[in-house]
Design a protein around this motif. Structure first.
Motif, PDB file in Angstrom:
ATOM      1  N   GLY A 234      62.545  32.958  68.438  1.00 36.52           N
ATOM      2  CA  GLY A 234      64.306  33.162  68.002  1.00 36.52           C
ATOM      3  C   GLY A 234      64.534  33.750  67.071  1.00 36.52           C
ATOM      4  O   GLY A 234      65.694  34.204  67.498  1.00 36.52           O
ATOM      5  N   ALA A 235      63.865  34.699  67.185  1.00 34.73           N
ATOM      6  CA  ALA A 235      63.813  36.061  66.429  1.00 34.73           C
ATOM      7  C   ALA A 235      64.195  37.495  67.382  1.00 34.73           C
ATOM      8  O   ALA A 235      63.898  37.414  68.606  1.00 34.73           O
ATOM      9  CB  ALA A 235      62.755  36.421  65.626  1.00 34.73           C
ATOM     10  N   PRO A 236      65.145  37.977  66.940  1.00 40.55           N
ATOM     11  CA  PRO A 236      65.304  39.538  67.010  1.00 40.55           C
ATOM     12  C   PRO A 236      63.981  40.343  68.500  1.00 40.55           C
ATOM     13  O   PRO A 236      63.203  40.764  67.269  1.00 40.55           O
ATOM     14  CB  PRO A 236      66.278  40.366  66.369  1.00 40.55           C
ATOM     15  N   ARG A 237      64.327  40.515  69.359  1.00 40.08           N
ATOM     16  CA  ARG A 237      63.356  41.221  69.436  1.00 40.08           C
ATOM     17  C   ARG A 237      63.095  42.779  69.169  1.00 40.08           C
ATOM     18  O   ARG A 237      63.575  43.127  68.533  1.00 40.08           O
ATOM     19  CB  ARG A 237      63.862  41.548  71.308  1.00 40.08           C
ATOM     20  N   PRO A 238      61.762  42.547  69.201  1.00 39.68           N
ATOM     21  CA  PRO A 238      61.117  44.027  68.249  1.00 39.68           C
ATOM     22  C   PRO A 238      60.893  44.861  68.691  1.00 39.68           C
ATOM     23  O   PRO A 238      60.609  44.762  70.306  1.00 39.68           O
ATOM     24  CB  PRO A 238      59.645  43.275  67.186  1.00 39.68           C
ATOM     25  N   ALA A 239      60.843  46.038  68.403  1.00 35.81           N
ATOM     26  CA  ALA A 239      60.018  47.459  68.609  1.00 35.81           C
ATOM     27  C   ALA A 239      59.564  47.005  69.564  1.00 35.81           C
ATOM     28  O   ALA A 239      58.397  46.459  69.171  1.00 35.81           O
ATOM     29  CB  ALA A 239      60.041  48.868  68.083  1.00 35.81           C
ATOM     30  N   ARG A 240      58.908  48.249  71.294  1.00 38.59           N
ATOM     31  CA  ARG A 240      58.555  47.959  72.306  1.00 38.59           C
ATOM     32  C   ARG A 240      57.565  49.154  71.989  1.00 38.59           C
ATOM     33  O   ARG A 240      56.669  49.216  72.739  1.00 38.59           O
ATOM     34  CB  ARG A 240      58.936  48.176  73.425  1.00 38.59           C
ATOM     35  N   TYR A 241      57.507  50.228  70.789  1.00 43.96           N
ATOM     36  CA  TYR A 241      56.546  51.045  71.176  1.00 43.96           C
ATOM     37  C   TYR A 241      56.494  51.016  68.953  1.00 43.96           C
ATOM     38  O   TYR A 241      57.367  50.722  68.637  1.00 43.96           O
ATOM     39  CB  TYR A 241      57.277  52.150  71.488  1.00 43.96           C
ATOM     40  N   ALA A 242      55.164  51.694  69.304  1.00 42.07           N
ATOM     41  CA  ALA A 242      54.415  51.829  67.830  1.00 42.07           C
ATOM     42  C   ALA A 242      53.246  52.794  67.408  1.00 42.07           C
ATOM     43  O   ALA A 242      52.432  52.524  69.192  1.00 42.07           O
ATOM     44  CB  ALA A 242      54.696  50.713  66.375  1.00 42.07           C
ATOM     45  N   ASP A 243      53.069  53.887  66.760  1.00 41.75           N
ATOM     46  CA  ASP A 243      51.668  54.226  66.607  1.00 41.75           C
ATOM     47  C   ASP A 243      50.678  53.216  65.452  1.00 41.75           C
ATOM     48  O   ASP A 243      51.568  51.930  64.860  1.00 41.75           O
ATOM     49  CB  ASP A 243      51.994  54.978  65.912  1.00 41.75           C
ATOM     50  N   ALA A 244      49.660  53.519  64.869  1.00 37.08           N
ATOM     51  CA  ALA A 244      49.129  52.634  63.884  1.00 37.08           C
ATOM     52  C   ALA A 244      49.371  51.610  62.901  1.00 37.08           C
ATOM     53  O   ALA A 244      49.399  51.190  63.008  1.00 37.08           O
ATOM     54  CB  ALA A 244      47.234  52.939  64.446  1.00 37.08           C
ATOM     55  N   ALA A 245      50.108  53.116  62.481  1.00 35.94           N
ATOM     56  CA  ALA A 245      50.775  52.795  61.369  1.00 35.94           C
ATOM     57  C   ALA A 245      51.777  51.614  61.131  1.00 35.94           C
ATOM     58  O   ALA A 245      52.237  50.821  60.833  1.00 35.94           O
ATOM     59  CB  ALA A 245      51.326  53.824  60.604  1.00 35.94           C
ATOM     60  N   GLY A 246      52.847  52.007  62.541  1.00 30.43           N
ATOM     61  CA  GLY A 246      54.068  51.365  62.856  1.00 30.43           C
ATOM     62  C   GLY A 246      53.317  49.630  63.267  1.00 30.43           C
ATOM     63  O   GLY A 246      54.055  49.277  62.579  1.00 30.43           O
ATOM     64  N   ALA A 247      52.205  49.658  64.022  1.00 32.60           N
ATOM     65  CA  ALA A 247      52.461  47.878  64.242  1.00 32.60           C
ATOM     66  C   ALA A 247      51.276  47.619  62.497  1.00 32.60           C
ATOM     67  O   ALA A 247      51.158  45.955  62.543  1.00 32.60           O
ATOM     68  CB  ALA A 247      50.915  48.293  65.354  1.00 32.60           C
ATOM     69  N   GLY A 248      51.122  48.070  62.023  1.00 34.84           N
ATOM     70  CA  GLY A 248      50.957  47.611  60.288  1.00 34.84           C
ATOM     71  C   GLY A 248      50.018  46.539  60.099  1.00 34.84           C
ATOM     72  O   GLY A 248      48.929  47.363  60.893  1.00 34.84           O
ATOM     73  N   ALA A 249      49.987  45.655  59.439  1.00 31.72           N
ATOM     74  CA  ALA A 249      49.437  45.010  59.511  1.00 31.72           C
ATOM     75  C   ALA A 249      47.952  44.432  59.966  1.00 31.72           C
ATOM     76  O   ALA A 249      47.122  43.218  60.945  1.00 31.72           O
ATOM     77  CB  ALA A 249      49.222  43.811  58.753  1.00 31.72           C
ATOM     78  N   ALA A 250      49.291  44.314  61.685  1.00 32.36           N
ATOM     79  CA  ALA A 250      49.197  43.138  62.974  1.00 32.36           C
ATOM     80  C   ALA A 250      47.541  43.976  63.524  1.00 32.36           C
ATOM     81  O   ALA A 250      46.543  43.139  63.842  1.00 32.36           O
ATOM     82  CB  ALA A 250      49.913  43.186  63.633  1.00 32.36           C
ATOM     83  N   VAL A 251      47.815  45.428  63.331  1.00 32.83           N
ATOM     84  CA  VAL A 251      45.885  46.390  63.968  1.00 32.83           C
ATOM     85  C   VAL A 251      44.786  45.804  63.438  1.00 32.83           C
ATOM     86  O   VAL A 251      43.914  45.463  64.106  1.00 32.83           O
ATOM     87  CB  VAL A 251      46.226  47.599  63.909  1.00 32.83           C
ATOM     88  N   GLU A 252      44.835  45.492  62.204  1.00 32.40           N
ATOM     89  CA  GLU A 252      44.032  45.037  61.141  1.00 32.40           C
ATOM     90  C   GLU A 252      43.839  43.580  61.300  1.00 32.40           C
ATOM     91  O   GLU A 252      42.508  42.838  61.119  1.00 32.40           O
ATOM     92  CB  GLU A 252      43.432  45.588  59.787  1.00 32.40           C
ATOM     93  N   THR A 253      44.691  42.908  61.267  1.00 33.95           N
ATOM     94  CA  THR A 253      44.264  41.830  61.763  1.00 33.95           C
ATOM     95  C   THR A 253      43.606  40.866  63.602  1.00 33.95           C
ATOM     96  O   THR A 253      42.695  40.355  63.051  1.00 33.95           O
ATOM     97  CB  THR A 253      45.467  40.877  61.967  1.00 33.95           C
ATOM     98  N   LEU A 254      44.078  41.450  64.548  1.00 36.44           N
ATOM     99  CA  LEU A 254      43.436  41.776  65.139  1.00 36.44           C
ATOM    100  C   LEU A 254      42.072  41.999  65.422  1.00 36.44           C
ATOM    101  O   LEU A 254      41.255  42.031  66.458  1.00 36.44           O
ATOM    102  CB  LEU A 254      44.010  42.853  66.072  1.00 36.44           C
ATOM    103  N   ARG A 255      41.285  43.683  64.532  1.00 39.13           N
ATOM    104  CA  ARG A 255      40.239  43.820  64.295  1.00 39.13           C
ATOM    105  C   ARG A 255      39.200  42.742  63.706  1.00 39.13           C
ATOM    106  O   ARG A 255      38.508  42.629  64.288  1.00 39.13           O
ATOM    107  CB  ARG A 255      40.485  45.041  63.810  1.00 39.13           C
ATOM    108  N   ILE A 256      40.122  42.221  62.753  1.00 41.26           N
ATOM    109  CA  ILE A 256      39.501  40.669  61.832  1.00 41.26           C
ATOM    110  C   ILE A 256      38.983  39.863  63.441  1.00 41.26           C
ATOM    111  O   ILE A 256      38.084  39.290  62.943  1.00 41.26           O
ATOM    112  CB  ILE A 256      39.826  40.774  60.838  1.00 41.26           C
ATOM    113  N   LEU A 257      40.267  39.737  63.419  1.00 43.22           N
ATOM    114  CA  LEU A 257      40.001  38.608  64.621  1.00 43.22           C
ATOM    115  C   LEU A 257      39.134  38.061  65.945  1.00 43.22           C
ATOM    116  O   LEU A 257      38.458  37.591  65.892  1.00 43.22           O
ATOM    117  CB  LEU A 257      41.490  37.969  65.701  1.00 43.22           C
ATOM    118  N   ASP A 258      38.541  40.134  65.748  1.00 45.47           N
ATOM    119  CA  ASP A 258      38.094  40.233  67.197  1.00 45.47           C
ATOM    120  C   ASP A 258      36.514  40.086  66.197  1.00 45.47           C
ATOM    121  O   ASP A 258      35.361  39.268  67.108  1.00 45.47           O
ATOM    122  CB  ASP A 258      37.993  41.765  68.236  1.00 45.47           C
ATOM    123  N   ALA A 259      36.038  40.348  65.039  1.00 48.41           N
ATOM    124  CA  ALA A 259      35.245  40.492  64.626  1.00 48.41           C
ATOM    125  C   ALA A 259      34.606  38.620  64.315  1.00 48.41           C
ATOM    126  O   ALA A 259      33.680  38.591  64.298  1.00 48.41           O
ATOM    127  CB  ALA A 259      35.323  40.875  63.510  1.00 48.41           C
TER     128      ALA A 259
END
Length: 145
Positions: free
Chosen positions: A29-54
């Protein structure tokens, strides 16, 4: 041109991170986040996904009480996995996690106690907590395309 594949892979990770961020916001129920970003704007989520994939192949081939518990729960609908995800996402805040799940805080406490008593899984043990956190994230994160 020689870095095009790397750039594409990074863009795919950013899109996955944004989708997950939006799904979490909708679920809580949180406010809708931005629908666009670059790798820096996506923050730790990108690195977390890389780790989860590995980690995914290692997790899927693993054995033991935590693996058995998570597999059985997912086969039965995943209520415990959703409970653990909410509990860990809120830093162990029972009231906040219960609010996300729309259950009474005592219900959430009971589920956590049941893990210890019935299943012999101690969420206070750092190694077990890490495994449970990874399992919950892997269960809720979309696998790589």
């Amino acid at each position: 041109p020689e870095r095009a594949a790397e750039s594409y892979d990074r863009a795919v990770l950013v899109m996955r991170a944004l989708r997950e961020r939006e799904a979490r916001a909708a679920a809580t129920g949180a406010p809708r986040p931005a629908r666009y970003a670059d790798a820096a704007g996506a923050g730790a989520a990108v690195e977390t996904l890389r780790i989860l994939d590995a980690v995914r192949p290692v997790w899927e081939s693993g054995e033991g009480p935590v693996h058995e518990l998570i597999r059985a729960d997912l086969a039965g609908g995943g209520e415990l996995v959703r409970t653990l995800a909410a509990y860990f996402d809120t830093g162990g805040d029972v009231t906040a996690a219960a609010g996300r799940l729309v259950v009474h805080p005592n219900t959430l406490r009971y589920r956590i106690v049941r893990l210890r008593e019935r299943d012999g899984v101690d969420v206070d043990d750092p190694d077990t907590r890490l495994l449970l956190t990874l399992a919950a994230r892997l269960a809720t994160a979309a696998p790589p395309p």
